[in-house]
Design a protein around this motif. Structure first.
Motif, mmCIF file in Angstrom:
data_model
loop_
_atom_site.group_PDB
_atom_site.id
_atom_site.type_symbol
_atom_site.label_atom_id
_atom_site.label_comp_id
_atom_site.label_asym_id
_atom_site.label_seq_id
_atom_site.Cartn_x
_atom_site.Cartn_y
_atom_site.Cartn_z
ATOM 1 N N PHE A 52 15.445 2.567 -6.700
ATOM 2 C CA PHE A 52 14.046 2.174 -6.656
ATOM 3 C C PHE A 52 13.456 2.108 -8.053
ATOM 4 O O PHE A 52 13.541 3.077 -8.813
ATOM 5 N N PHE A 53 12.878 0.958 -8.373
ATOM 6 C CA PHE A 53 12.160 0.842 -9.637
ATOM 7 C C PHE A 53 10.817 1.542 -9.463
ATOM 8 O O PHE A 53 9.958 1.095 -8.704
ATOM 9 N N ALA A 54 10.642 2.655 -10.155
ATOM 10 C CA ALA A 54 9.415 3.446 -9.983
ATOM 11 C C ALA A 54 9.068 4.131 -11.297
ATOM 12 O O ALA A 54 9.089 5.355 -11.418
ATOM 13 N N ALA A 55 8.762 3.314 -12.294
ATOM 14 C CA ALA A 55 8.524 3.850 -13.629
ATOM 15 C C ALA A 55 7.332 4.803 -13.674
ATOM 16 O O ALA A 55 7.235 5.647 -14.547
ATOM 17 N N ARG A 56 6.412 4.664 -12.701
ATOM 18 C CA ARG A 56 5.215 5.516 -12.719
ATOM 19 C C ARG A 56 5.319 6.683 -11.748
ATOM 20 O O ARG A 56 4.336 7.372 -11.509
ATOM 21 N N ALA B 278 23.453 -2.373 -16.118
ATOM 22 C CA ALA B 278 22.370 -3.329 -16.344
ATOM 23 C C ALA B 278 21.008 -2.732 -15.987
ATOM 24 O O ALA B 278 20.912 -1.849 -15.128
ATOM 25 N N PRO B 279 19.932 -3.222 -16.624
ATOM 26 C CA PRO B 279 18.589 -2.788 -16.205
ATOM 27 C C PRO B 279 18.311 -3.247 -14.783
ATOM 28 O O PRO B 279 18.908 -4.209 -14.300
ATOM 29 N N PHE B 280 17.423 -2.553 -14.110
ATOM 30 C CA PHE B 280 17.028 -2.856 -12.726
ATOM 31 C C PHE B 280 18.184 -2.683 -11.735
ATOM 32 O O PHE B 280 18.233 -3.327 -10.690
#
Length: 405
Positions: free
Chosen positions: A62-66, A110-112
């Motif tokens: 999960f992309f959840a930078a915050r 890789a990113p993401f």
């Protein structure tokens, strides 16, 4: 408490494969007062690399930078290190080797997450006629891309031992997931052409391979629950899986319990004769949970939107850099690009100065030269390497620069 069943076959100096296990691509400098073993030295070399640092801002699922409590890739590799350490210590295997493989196994991912990997895979297939898979890319990164400053102040490649490099490139896939045995032959690791082609060369590599699955299945469920993407009926199905296998009570399917029970079962079941193995009950459970995760988490509709965004970010960076190619004059062209894209142009020019044979490459760079700018395919490979090195945050920074006027 230890069983020590594997102590005679562990990676140690009396093992007939020892010389191969600790072999490096080139000799490495030594300090007279160094107290570390070869594998402990690999661990700290990985730990101090910039690729390891960037894992803290790379997506696991999960992309959840915050969101502070969603698993990132750096947390994942440390979960794998913890699980593999516990198993290896109990079985009598080399914990320094499992630690080094574990924290290095996703370098260069890789990113993401797999969304970024899929797009890079398409680029490599179309432009280079080759395959891209993250285990192979991790091997490329630890062998060719990552550097450390040596005792003379020069930048050199990480130059890890064969056993660690092997564990990294062989960490994934579904080869004989239950009853994993190490392969007998030590060969050139770049002969491996696809994921899951072969088992690791060491028992320790086998432990890390299965610890990877123990580590991510429960944590991905925990994150899905935290983000509330599972419906009530899906949660009930998850609970029923636990009841079906008699492993957990109604509300006890947590990451902590899953990891604990899988570790205990693996330690009780494994032996040099049987291999690194789960009992039939727990093998069925891990496969049921994996199927659940794929059905309801990894293919969730919200991840589909995220994948489209990730592809747009990666493709925009790729196309912008691709358009700057001018053969040996590319660094000069990037200088012109810097008027519009200062961060992207300067940063990628520094990448080429380090890895390509150009006038800008200084004597401090004693790492392997990877690209000849006269060759367009080398330049495409440079972009792929550069993007795969990125954290999610840096990729987004570059995307915002590209799309902002």
């Amino acid at each position: 408490m230890q069983s020590g069943l594997f102590s005679k076959v562990s990676a140690h100096e009396k093992n007939p494969n020892w010389e191969q296990q600790v072999r490096r691509i080139t000799p490495i400098y030594k300090k007279a007062d160094d107290i570390r073993s070869q594998f402990a030295r690999d661990y700290t070399r990985i730990l101090h690399s910039t690729a390891y640092r960037r894992l803290k801002n790379k997506t696991q699922v999960f992309f959840a930078a915050r969101h502070d409590h969603i698993c990132t890739r750096i947390e994942h590799v440390n979960h794998v290190a913890s699980v593999s350490y516990t198993i290896a210590r109990f079985l009598g295997l080399n914990t320094e080797l499992t630690n080094a493989i574990a924290i290095g196994h996703d370098l260069g991912h890789a990113p993401f997450g797999h969304a970024g990997e899929e797009f890079l895979k398409e680029i490599v297939k179309q432009e280079l006629g080759a395959t891209f898979w993250h285990e192979r890319n991790s091997l490329r990164f630890v062998d060719k891309c990552e550097t450390l400053t040596d005792n003379e102040g020069l930048e050199r490649n990480l130059n890890l031992t064969y056993a660690v490099r092997d564990g990294i490139v062989c960490h994934c896939g579904e080869v004989d997931e239950n009853s994993i045995f190490p392969r007998a032959e030590a060969f050139d690791l770049y002969c491996i052409e696809k994921s899951s082609q072969c088992a690791p060369f060491t028992w320790e590599g086998c432990v890390v391979k299965i610890s990877d699955k123990i580590s991510y299945l429960g944590r991905d469920i925990e994150d899905a629950l935290l983000l509330k993407i599972l419906t009530d009926s899906e949660i009930r199905e998850l609970v029923n899986i636990g009841r079906q296998f008699g492993a957990f009570e109604a509300n006890e399917i947590t990451n902590t319990l899953l990891m604990h029970d899988f570790i205990i079962d693996l330690c009780k079941t494994s032996s040099p004769d049987r291999g690194i193995a789960f009992s039939p009950q727990y093998l069925d459970l891990i496969n049921a949970l994996k199927a659940f995760n794929y059905r309801y988490i990894y293919r969730h509709e919200r991840l589909n939107i995220y994948k489209q965004y990730a592809q747009l970010v990666v493709e925009s960076i790729y196309q912008t850099l691709k358009s700057a190619y001018r053969g040996t004059e590319t660094p000069a062209e990037l200088e012109r690009y810097a008027v519009i894209y200062p961060v992207l142009a300067h940063n990628f020019r520094e990448w080429l100065a380090k890895y390509a044979r150009t006038e800008e490459r200084t004597a401090k760079y004693q790492n392997e030269v990877l690209y000849c700018l006269e060759k367009r395919q080398d330049y495409i490979q440079a972009i792929v390497d550069y993007i795969s090195a990125m954290s999610d945050n840096f990729a987004i920074t570059l995307f915002n620069e590209i799309t902002t006027f």
